[in-house]
Design an enzyme around this catalytic site. Structure first.
Site, short mmCIF file in Angstrom:
data_model
loop_
_atom_site.label_atom_id
_atom_site.label_comp_id
_atom_site.label_asym_id
_atom_site.label_seq_id
_atom_site.Cartn_x
_atom_site.Cartn_y
_atom_site.Cartn_z
N VAL A 471 0.83 -1.21 0.00
CA VAL A 471 0.00 0.00 0.00
C VAL A 471 0.87 1.26 0.00
CG1 VAL A 471 -1.73 1.32 1.27
CG2 VAL A 471 -1.95 -1.16 1.11
N THR A 551 1.30 0.93 7.78
CA THR A 551 1.78 -0.29 8.41
C THR A 551 0.57 -1.00 9.01
OG1 THR A 551 2.03 0.56 10.66
CG2 THR A 551 3.84 0.97 9.14
N LYS A 575 -5.62 -0.30 10.83
CA LYS A 575 -6.93 -0.29 11.51
C LYS A 575 -6.84 -0.33 13.02
CE LYS A 575 -8.65 -3.34 7.89
NZ LYS A 575 -7.41 -3.97 7.45
N VAL A 605 -12.00 0.44 6.16
CA VAL A 605 -13.12 -0.41 5.76
C VAL A 605 -13.31 -0.27 4.26
CG1 VAL A 605 -15.56 -0.89 6.09
CG2 VAL A 605 -14.23 0.06 7.98
N GLU A 663 -4.25 -10.23 4.98
CA GLU A 663 -3.27 -9.61 5.88
C GLU A 663 -2.02 -10.48 5.78
OE1 GLU A 663 -3.76 -6.89 8.26
OE2 GLU A 663 -5.54 -6.52 7.03
N LYS A 678 -13.33 -4.05 11.29
CA LYS A 678 -13.99 -3.15 10.35
C LYS A 678 -15.41 -2.84 10.79
CE LYS A 678 -11.35 -4.63 6.32
NZ LYS A 678 -11.25 -5.67 5.29
#
Ligand code: ADP
Ligand code: ASP
Ligand code: MG
Length: 811
Positions: A471, A551, A575, A605, A663, A678
């Protein structure tokens, strides 16, 4: 007639002196040329006299430096035939100077009279050899610029000066050269000067007395800039200023012109133009009495600052309503020759704060303690004290008068960036708002003000990015690609000022070059840790800054609070913070709100899908979220869309990991943990107080697979394959599919495997896509539906990018 003043750098090199010859030579009008000392010479004269009078032999080296600076110029300017004569004239003065230094060394003392004599040599020498080079008449300013003493300072005696200037110039030739800065005492005839930077003033006095058509100040910048170009690299030249604006700016440290310079020109309405000797064709800044037309120019023209500020505060309840306290403060300070440049008094009258130069602070407190000795004894005044290491910043512009909200914008901008205002003042003329802050916030303050008043052509966001996995890496690629477009179309400069992965970090407050950043991070990066990252960011104390967390680290998430407290906005793809305890989540949100900055986590989310923003918009417009049903795990959806008679469960899990949907540890997805996080975030954003433990779980992978290590998991998971395949084929025969569904109804949350038939909106959810149905008071019969890619580096990065861009709109 024109008066042209050339500053130290303009007479500091052979080339620039040749340029002066061209500039003066091409003038049609008669010209009075005023010159400064060769750049650095006045400083050297001061340094040498200090060393000599302290009995330090090192003065000889500095003296030699003065000699050689001039020698280099003379050798470059004059041909063999003329050099000897000019060299002889210069040497004569340098020899005199050498003798004075020797005297200082021997008697180890330097009176102010001797000091004034020493510093006069700078302009005496420069004007001498420049007049020879231009082959024009030399005038000595000491013959006509006359001073008298007030509070230990030399003040121009305009009457005497005027008389003598007219006398001297009555039959002057078309071009004359005069050394600026130096003057002489009316009373004794001794050499004096007009103060550091005073050559500008000499030129202004001459321009006023001789009623010049214009006063030109030739220096080393293109003109009066919106801020000191040495601090603000996107400062730009102000085309036009009024005398008042120019005065306000230079009085507050914009060193381009010596402040007293403005008044004589203003008084006789002589325009001033600032020009650059090193770029003579640029038009510079024009200073005159022309007022800016309404709507024609920006509300503020420029920012200036002085760093050596001390604030003296006189405090006491006994001062309230008593007449004459301020009178006594200013009288006492004036008597001691202390100049006050800012005053701030609250209407309650129980404190008065005054800004003075740091060098005057001690004396000011002493004088005031004496003045108010009685009141202090009586307890009417309880404190008089100085705060040091401060700086004063002023924003200036005559248009402020007509524009409401400037002060609000100024202090709002400062507040959002965590800059503390210690005192402030605005005169009723409304051409200047000044405030005092800590000196270590000065650079940041100047930057944010410059940025927020659109003095810059563009706005800057300074980004610290941590986590350069799929990402973060994708985000940096997108930023690199979009940077030129954002600048061109939105006037937004995205400056990546820090990049960190788990081991290494690189920083650059001017913005890192994104091409090849990985290699530089690896080669030049410093070893880092979350604690070090935090330290570096705070140390940099940079304005409009955003911390971007790509991260999945709890340690990094634990930095948010501290960063928000220090006015750094946070954009998290991570998250952990938003799904931690409800109290922690609220604390971060409230903190951001209180500080006027942002804590954004849209990608927590549904990756780049606009889910959180949509929920926020619904609620802000008065709607209420009643129910949410969603498939929020790209990984799980991919798995249920992939398993087949040929691809068993374990293989599909591996494929999800290889496609980087899951993940790093796929158990986080399989255990429902990721979906629970989420869902909790969604429920909270929808206004419900929910903890992860409150979520009812209906999982499909038994707990025992999550107990061991990741290796154990991979070794054991195929045990599930045959049983799962049996269930799957039954389901297939019933024309149903599995979906892992997250649900919230009136605050009650659950996650679990659900069988859906072909008519259900979740049935056709392809690949790793996400979907959410939101039922609200307004979207009651037909819920709102948001659907699309719910995982993947580039869409997640785009969502993070959108959060970053939305921060640029908070002003
Ligand atoms: P000179 O020797 O020509 O008199 P100075 O060094 O006294 O030149 O003044 C010019 C310098 O003023 C510039 O080099 C610049 O660094 C500084 N400066 C400070 N504030 C400003 C500003 N707002 N605009 C332009 N220059 C500024
Ligand atoms: N030479 C003097 C100084 O450096 C005056 C001037 O340059 O204006 O302060
Ligand atoms: Mg100057």
């Amino acid at each position: 007639m024109k008066v042209m003043k050339f500053g130290g750098t303009s007479v500091g090199s052979v080339n620039s002196i040749f340029t002066i010859k061209q500039i003066v030579g091409s003038e049609k009008e008669p010209v009075v040329v005023v010159v400064s000392a060769v750049s650095g010479v006045t400083d050297l004269l001061i340094k040498t006299s200090k060393l000599a009078s302290a009995g330090d032999m090192a003065y000889l080296k500095e003296y030699q430096e003065i000699r050689s600076k001039h020698d280099i110029l003379l050798n470059g300017l004059f041909s063999d035939e003329t050099l000897a004569a000019v060299q002889c004239g210069v040497d004569q003065m340098l020899d005199e100077l050498g003798n004075i230094f020797k005297g200082l060394y021997l008697i180890q003392d330097c009176s102010s009279k001797t000091y004034d004599t020493v510093v006069s040599y700078g302009e005496r020498i420069s004007s001498y050899f420049i007049s020879k080079f231009l082959e024009v008449t030399l005038f000595d300013a000491r013959d006509f610029i006359k001073t008298e003493e007030q509070h230990g300072k030399h003040i121009v005696n305009f009457k005497q000066t005027g008389l003598r200037v007219h006398e001297a110039f009555a039959s002057a030739p078309d071009v004359t050269v005069i050394g600026g800065f130096i003057s002489s005492s009316v009373a004794t005839g001794e050499t004096t000067n007009l103060g550091r930077g005073g050559s500008d003033y000499t030129a202004a006095i001459l321009a006023a007395e001789l009623e010049a058509s214009i006063l030109e100040i030739w220096t080393d910048v293109d003109g009066f800039m919106t801020a000191d170009p040495k601090v603000i690299n996107n400062a730009y030249v102000i085309e036009k200023l009024t005398y008042v604006e120019a005065m306000e700016l230079c009085n507050f440290g914009a060193k381009v012109i010596f402040p007293p310079t403005i008044f004589p020109a203003f008084h006789k309405n002589i325009p001033i133009r600032i020009k650059n000797t090193f770029n003579p064709y640029s038009s510079g800044t024009y200073i005159s009495s022309d007022k800016p037309a309404n709507g024609e120019s920006k509300s503020i023209k420029g920012i200036s600052s002085i760093s050596d500020t001390s604030l003296i505060t006189i405090q006491g309840l006994g001062m309230v309503g008593v007449i004459g306290v301020n009178y006594r403060i200013f009288k006492a300070l004036a008597k001691a020759g202390i100049s006050v440049f800012m005053v701030s008094q609250a209407s309650s009258e129980n404190t008065t704060s005054i800004g003075v130069r740091s060098a005057d602070a001690k004396a000011a407190v002493k004088v005031l303690l004496e003045e108010f000795k009685l009141e202090i004894e009586m307890g009417e005044i309880n404190k008089i004290f100085a705060e040091n290491d401060l700086a004063t910043v002023a924003i200036v512009g005559e248009n402020m008068k007509r524009t409401p909200g400037i002060a609000g914008k100024l202090f709002g901008t400062l507040g959002r960036n965590g800059i503390n205002v210690i005192a402030c003042a605005q005169g009723a003329s409304e051409t200047n708002i000044s405030f005092v802050t800590n000196v270590n916030s000065l650079r940041k303050a100047l930057n944010v003000i410059h940025d927020s008043f659109f003095l810059s052509d563009y706005q800057v966001l300074n980004l610290f990015l941590t986590g350069i996995g799929t990402v973060g890496g994708s985000l940096l690629d997108q930023i690199k690609q979009q940077q030129p477009l954002l600048m061109a179309q939105n006037g937004l400069k995205l400056n990546v000022v820090g990049i960190a992965d788990i081991n290494k970090a690189i920083f650059d407050r001017d913005g890192l070059e994104l091409e090849g950043y990985q290699e530089r991070l690896y080669k030049e990066g410093i070893h880092t840790s979350p604690a070090l990252l935090k330290e570096e960011i705070l140390k940099m104390n940079i304005f409009n800054s955003v911390f971007v967390d790509c991260t999945a680290s709890a340690e990094i998430a634990s930095l948010y609070k501290y960063l928000l407290e220090h006015n750094v906005s946070v954009v998290a793809a991570n998250k952990i913070a938003a799904s931690s305890s409800y109290n922690k989540y609220m604390e971060l949100k409230n903190l951001a709100r209180k500080k006027g900055i942002k804590f954004l986590f849209e990608t927590n989310v549904g990756a780049g899908l606009p889910i959180i923003n949509t929920i926020n918009n619904l609620i802000n417009s008065g709607d209420r979220i009643l129910k949410m049903e969603a498939v929020l795990s790209g990984t799980l959806n991919f798995i249920f869309n992939t398993i087949s008679a040929d691809i068993p469960l374990s293989r599909s899990i591996k494929m999800a990991q290889e496609a980087r949907y899951s993940e790093p540890d796929p158990r986080i997805d399989l255990s429902g943990k990721d979906v629970i996080r989420k869902l909790v975030i969604l429920a909270r954003e929808a206004g419900y107080q929910v903890e992860q433990e409150d979520v009812i779980k209906n999982l499909f992978v038994p707990d025992k697979f999550f107990k061991g290590s990741l290796d154990d998991f991979w070794a054991d998971i195929s045990e599930m394959d045959s049983d799962f395949e049996a269930r799957r084929s039954v389901l297939e025969s019933q024309l149903k599919r599995w979906r892992f569904v997250a649900k919230m109804e009136n605050g009650v949350c659950s996650v679990g495997l659900q069988e859906v038939t072909a008519s259900h909106p979740f049935y056709d959810l392809e690949g790793s896509n996400n979907i959410i149905l939101i039922t609200t008071e307004r979207y009651l019969q037909y819920p709102m539906m948001i659907k699309g890619y719910g995982a993947g580096a580039s869409v997640t990065a785009a969502g993070v990018f959108a959060d970053i861009i939305s921060i640029a709109n908070i002003r």
